[in-house]
Design a protein around this motif. Structure first.
Motif, PDB file in Angstrom:
ATOM      1  N   ALA A   1       0.831  -1.207   0.000  1.00 22.77           N
ATOM      2  CA  ALA A   1       0.000   0.000   0.000  1.00 22.77           C
ATOM      3  C   ALA A   1       0.862   1.251   0.000  1.00 22.77           C
ATOM      4  O   ALA A   1       0.584   2.223  -0.701  1.00 22.77           O
ATOM      5  N   ALA A   2       1.927   1.220   0.807  1.00 21.24           N
ATOM      6  CA  ALA A   2       2.836   2.369   0.884  1.00 21.24           C
ATOM      7  C   ALA A   2       3.547   2.587  -0.448  1.00 21.24           C
ATOM      8  O   ALA A   2       3.736   3.728  -0.881  1.00 21.24           O
ATOM      9  N   ASP A   3       3.938   1.504  -1.101  1.00 18.28           N
ATOM     10  CA  ASP A   3       4.587   1.594  -2.427  1.00 18.28           C
ATOM     11  C   ASP A   3       3.676   2.287  -3.436  1.00 18.28           C
ATOM     12  O   ASP A   3       4.094   3.186  -4.160  1.00 18.28           O
ATOM     13  N   ARG A   4       2.415   1.841  -3.482  1.00 17.64           N
ATOM     14  CA  ARG A   4       1.460   2.419  -4.427  1.00 17.64           C
ATOM     15  C   ARG A   4       1.212   3.893  -4.114  1.00 17.64           C
ATOM     16  O   ARG A   4       1.125   4.726  -5.019  1.00 17.64           O
ATOM     17  N   PHE A   5       1.105   4.183  -2.830  1.00 22.11           N
ATOM     18  CA  PHE A   5       0.866   5.553  -2.394  1.00 22.11           C
ATOM     19  C   PHE A   5       2.026   6.456  -2.790  1.00 22.11           C
ATOM     20  O   PHE A   5       1.833   7.566  -3.291  1.00 22.11           O
ATOM     21  N   PHE A   6       3.243   5.965  -2.588  1.00 23.89           N
ATOM     22  CA  PHE A   6       4.427   6.754  -2.927  1.00 23.89           C
ATOM     23  C   PHE A   6       4.533   6.960  -4.434  1.00 23.89           C
ATOM     24  O   PHE A   6       4.821   8.061  -4.910  1.00 23.89           O
ATOM     25  N   ASP A   7       4.305   5.880  -5.188  1.00 23.06           N
ATOM     26  CA  ASP A   7       4.379   5.970  -6.657  1.00 23.06           C
ATOM     27  C   ASP A   7       3.385   6.989  -7.209  1.00 23.06           C
ATOM     28  O   ASP A   7       3.676   7.692  -8.179  1.00 23.06           O
ATOM     29  N   LYS A   8       2.232   7.053  -6.580  1.00 24.27           N
ATOM     30  CA  LYS A   8       1.176   7.927  -7.080  1.00 24.27           C
ATOM     31  C   LYS A   8       1.381   9.391  -6.708  1.00 24.27           C
ATOM     32  O   LYS A   8       1.124  10.290  -7.514  1.00 24.27           O
ATOM     33  N   TYR A   9       1.872   9.639  -5.476  1.00 26.19           N
ATOM     34  CA  TYR A   9       1.899  11.016  -4.982  1.00 26.19           C
ATOM     35  C   TYR A   9       3.290  11.606  -4.748  1.00 26.19           C
ATOM     36  O   TYR A   9       3.422  12.786  -4.460  1.00 26.19           O
ATOM     37  N   GLY A  10       4.330  10.784  -4.820  1.00 22.76           N
ATOM     38  CA  GLY A  10       5.678  11.327  -4.728  1.00 22.76           C
ATOM     39  C   GLY A  10       6.156  11.606  -3.307  1.00 22.76           C
ATOM     40  O   GLY A  10       5.567  11.143  -2.326  1.00 22.76           O
ATOM     41  N   ALA A  11       7.212  12.411  -3.211  1.00 18.17           N
ATOM     42  CA  ALA A  11       7.915  12.622  -1.942  1.00 18.17           C
ATOM     43  C   ALA A  11       7.046  13.249  -0.859  1.00 18.17           C
ATOM     44  O   ALA A  11       7.289  13.043   0.338  1.00 18.17           O
ATOM     45  N   GLY A  12       6.024  14.011  -1.260  1.00 13.29           N
ATOM     46  CA  GLY A  12       5.169  14.673  -0.280  1.00 13.29           C
ATOM     47  C   GLY A  12       4.462  13.726   0.666  1.00 13.29           C
ATOM     48  O   GLY A  12       4.026  14.131   1.753  1.00 13.29           O
ATOM     49  N   VAL A  13       4.375  12.454   0.307  1.00 11.80           N
ATOM     50  CA  VAL A  13       3.687  11.486   1.165  1.00 11.80           C
ATOM     51  C   VAL A  13       4.441  11.252   2.468  1.00 11.80           C
ATOM     52  O   VAL A  13       3.861  10.761   3.430  1.00 11.80           O
ATOM     53  N   ALA A  14       5.720  11.611   2.511  1.00  9.24           N
ATOM     54  CA  ALA A  14       6.473  11.475   3.754  1.00  9.24           C
ATOM     55  C   ALA A  14       5.841  12.326   4.846  1.00  9.24           C
ATOM     56  O   ALA A  14       5.984  12.043   6.037  1.00  9.24           O
ATOM     57  N   PHE A  15       5.107  13.370   4.424  1.00 13.47           N
ATOM     58  CA  PHE A  15       4.339  14.198   5.365  1.00 13.47           C
ATOM     59  C   PHE A  15       2.900  13.713   5.465  1.00 13.47           C
ATOM     60  O   PHE A  15       2.425  13.354   6.542  1.00 13.47           O
ATOM     61  N   PHE A  16       2.196  13.679   4.332  1.00 11.70           N
ATOM     62  CA  PHE A  16       0.768  13.384   4.341  1.00 11.70           C
ATOM     63  C   PHE A  16       0.439  12.014   4.924  1.00 11.70           C
ATOM     64  O   PHE A  16      -0.538  11.865   5.657  1.00 11.70           O
ATOM     65  N   ALA A  17       1.251  11.013   4.602  1.00  9.72           N
ATOM     66  CA  ALA A  17       0.926   9.636   4.987  1.00  9.72           C
ATOM     67  C   ALA A  17       0.977   9.414   6.490  1.00  9.72           C
ATOM     68  O   ALA A  17       0.386   8.454   6.990  1.00  9.72           O
ATOM     69  N   ARG A  18       1.654  10.298   7.238  1.00  9.98           N
ATOM     70  CA  ARG A  18       1.739  10.141   8.692  1.00  9.98           C
ATOM     71  C   ARG A  18       0.366  10.252   9.352  1.00  9.98           C
ATOM     72  O   ARG A  18       0.180   9.795  10.473  1.00  9.98           O
ATOM     73  N   PHE A  19      -0.579  10.848   8.651  1.00  4.86           N
ATOM     74  CA  PHE A  19      -1.913  11.048   9.217  1.00  4.86           C
ATOM     75  C   PHE A  19      -2.894   9.949   8.803  1.00  4.86           C
ATOM     76  O   PHE A  19      -4.042   9.962   9.233  1.00  4.86           O
ATOM     77  N   LEU A  20      -2.447   9.033   7.952  1.00  2.76           N
ATOM     78  CA  LEU A  20      -3.364   8.055   7.378  1.00  2.76           C
ATOM     79  C   LEU A  20      -3.105   6.645   7.908  1.00  2.76           C
ATOM     80  O   LEU A  20      -1.955   6.214   8.019  1.00  2.76           O
ATOM     81  N   PRO A  21      -4.179   5.894   8.228  1.00  5.22           N
ATOM     82  CA  PRO A  21      -4.012   4.510   8.686  1.00  5.22           C
ATOM     83  C   PRO A  21      -3.358   3.643   7.608  1.00  5.22           C
ATOM     84  O   PRO A  21      -3.323   4.001   6.439  1.00  5.22           O
ATOM     85  N   ILE A  22      -2.845   2.506   8.012  1.00  7.58           N
ATOM     86  CA  ILE A  22      -2.220   1.480   7.156  1.00  7.58           C
ATOM     87  C   ILE A  22      -0.857   1.919   6.618  1.00  7.58           C
ATOM     88  O   ILE A  22       0.134   1.233   6.812  1.00  7.58           O
ATOM     89  N   VAL A  23      -0.810   3.084   5.950  1.00  9.27           N
ATOM     90  CA  VAL A  23       0.452   3.459   5.299  1.00  9.27           C
ATOM     91  C   VAL A  23       1.361   4.311   6.172  1.00  9.27           C
ATOM     92  O   VAL A  23       2.526   4.513   5.833  1.00  9.27           O
ATOM     93  N   ARG A  24       0.868   4.855   7.294  1.00  5.60           N
ATOM     94  CA  ARG A  24       1.651   5.847   8.033  1.00  5.60           C
ATOM     95  C   ARG A  24       2.975   5.318   8.578  1.00  5.60           C
ATOM     96  O   ARG A  24       3.939   6.065   8.668  1.00  5.60           O
ATOM     97  N   THR A  25       3.018   4.043   8.953  1.00  3.10           N
ATOM     98  CA  THR A  25       4.278   3.474   9.433  1.00  3.10           C
ATOM     99  C   THR A  25       5.130   2.989   8.266  1.00  3.10           C
ATOM    100  O   THR A  25       6.326   3.290   8.186  1.00  3.10           O
ATOM    101  N   ALA A  26       4.496   2.276   7.343  1.00  2.00           N
ATOM    102  CA  ALA A  26       5.241   1.651   6.243  1.00  2.00           C
ATOM    103  C   ALA A  26       5.740   2.641   5.203  1.00  2.00           C
ATOM    104  O   ALA A  26       6.604   2.291   4.390  1.00  2.00           O
ATOM    105  N   ILE A  27       5.244   3.874   5.198  1.00  2.00           N
ATOM    106  CA  ILE A  27       5.625   4.820   4.152  1.00  2.00           C
ATOM    107  C   ILE A  27       7.118   5.127   4.173  1.00  2.00           C
ATOM    108  O   ILE A  27       7.707   5.524   3.162  1.00  2.00           O
ATOM    109  N   SER A  28       7.760   4.934   5.320  1.00  2.00           N
ATOM    110  CA  SER A  28       9.204   5.177   5.421  1.00  2.00           C
ATOM    111  C   SER A  28       9.990   4.255   4.489  1.00  2.00           C
ATOM    112  O   SER A  28      11.075   4.624   4.019  1.00  2.00           O
ATOM    113  N   VAL A  29       9.439   3.070   4.238  1.00  2.00           N
ATOM    114  CA  VAL A  29      10.147   2.065   3.434  1.00  2.00           C
ATOM    115  C   VAL A  29      10.354   2.514   1.984  1.00  2.00           C
ATOM    116  O   VAL A  29      11.492   2.557   1.504  1.00  2.00           O
ATOM    117  N   PRO A  30       9.286   2.871   1.225  1.00  2.00           N
ATOM    118  CA  PRO A  30       9.521   3.319  -0.150  1.00  2.00           C
ATOM    119  C   PRO A  30      10.315   4.613  -0.225  1.00  2.00           C
ATOM    120  O   PRO A  30      11.009   4.852  -1.217  1.00  2.00           O
TER     121      PRO A  30
END
Length: 210
Positions: free
Chosen positions: A96-125
């Motif tokens: 999920a984090a991979d797809r989110f990052f691919d779709k929205y780019g580097a800004g997800v390092a901020f936005f994803a912290r507020f969202l369930p499921i991807v907020r922890t794993a987003i650091s990986v991509p």
């Protein structure tokens, strides 16, 4: 049993003061959802200062994700899938984090912290794409500051009922998440528009050369 063990670890870290709270949050297997409201309870008891605790919590909440960032950057996906369970993330979250990052780019390092499921794993991509560690840290810090402040505040207000903070946090964050989702859509739209303009400009340049 596991929760009792985590609470015992947190109380051990408490003896180190603000640094102990910072250190506890560096370990991804110790949930911030427990540490921060409990820290708020300590603030309400006069054991710590609110501003100092928010700062310690935010710094710790920034350093912790750097572990997963490093795992993604230097270990790659196979290592993350194999050892992610030790950081409380699974393959579904990584996907999920991979797809989110691919779709929205580097800004997800901020936005994803507020969202369930991807907020922890987003650091990986973020690590796997070798995103600038400074940019990653700034985005993460900027997101963790309001999250930390709210969790600690709720812990202060709830007092001995600090364990109810997670449920209240979700209620408070619902309108924030809606705004963030709208922001993500706008951000993605701008990115797509910029790409289209660049593509059109490249086509015009090629035609002019021919």
């Amino acid at each position: 049993m596991i929760e009792e063990l985590i609470l015992s670890l947190i109380m051990m870290f408490k003896s180190l003061g603000y640094f102990g709270v910072l250190l506890a949050l560096c370990f991804e297997f110790i949930p911030a959802e427990i540490v921060l409201p409990l820290a708020g309870f300590w603030v309400a008891n006069g054991e710590f200062n609110y501003i100092g605790m928010v700062l310690a919590g935010t710094v710790g909440g920034t350093l912790g994700p750097l572990t997963l960032y490093a795992l993604g950057r230097y270990g790659g996906r196979p290592l993350v899938v194999k050892y992610g369970k030790y950081f409380l993330i699974n393959e579904r979250q990584v996907d999920a984090a991979d797809r989110f990052f691919d779709k929205y780019g580097a800004g997800v390092a901020f936005f994803a912290r507020f969202l369930p499921i991807v907020r922890t794993a987003i650091s990986v991509p973020c690590g796997m794409t070798k995103m600038s560690v400074w940019k990653f840290s700034i985005y993460t810090f900027s997101a963790m500051l309001p999250i930390t402040a709210l969790y600690i505040y709720l812990g202060m207000k709830l007092g001995e009922n600090w364990e109810e903070a997670s449920a209240l946090f979700s209620e408070y964050m619902t309108p924030v998440i809606i705004v963030i989702v709208i922001g993500i859509v706008i951000y993605a739209g701008i990115k797509l528009y910029q790409k289209k303009r660049q593509k059109d400009a490249n086509l015009i340049e090629v035609k002019e050369r021919n």
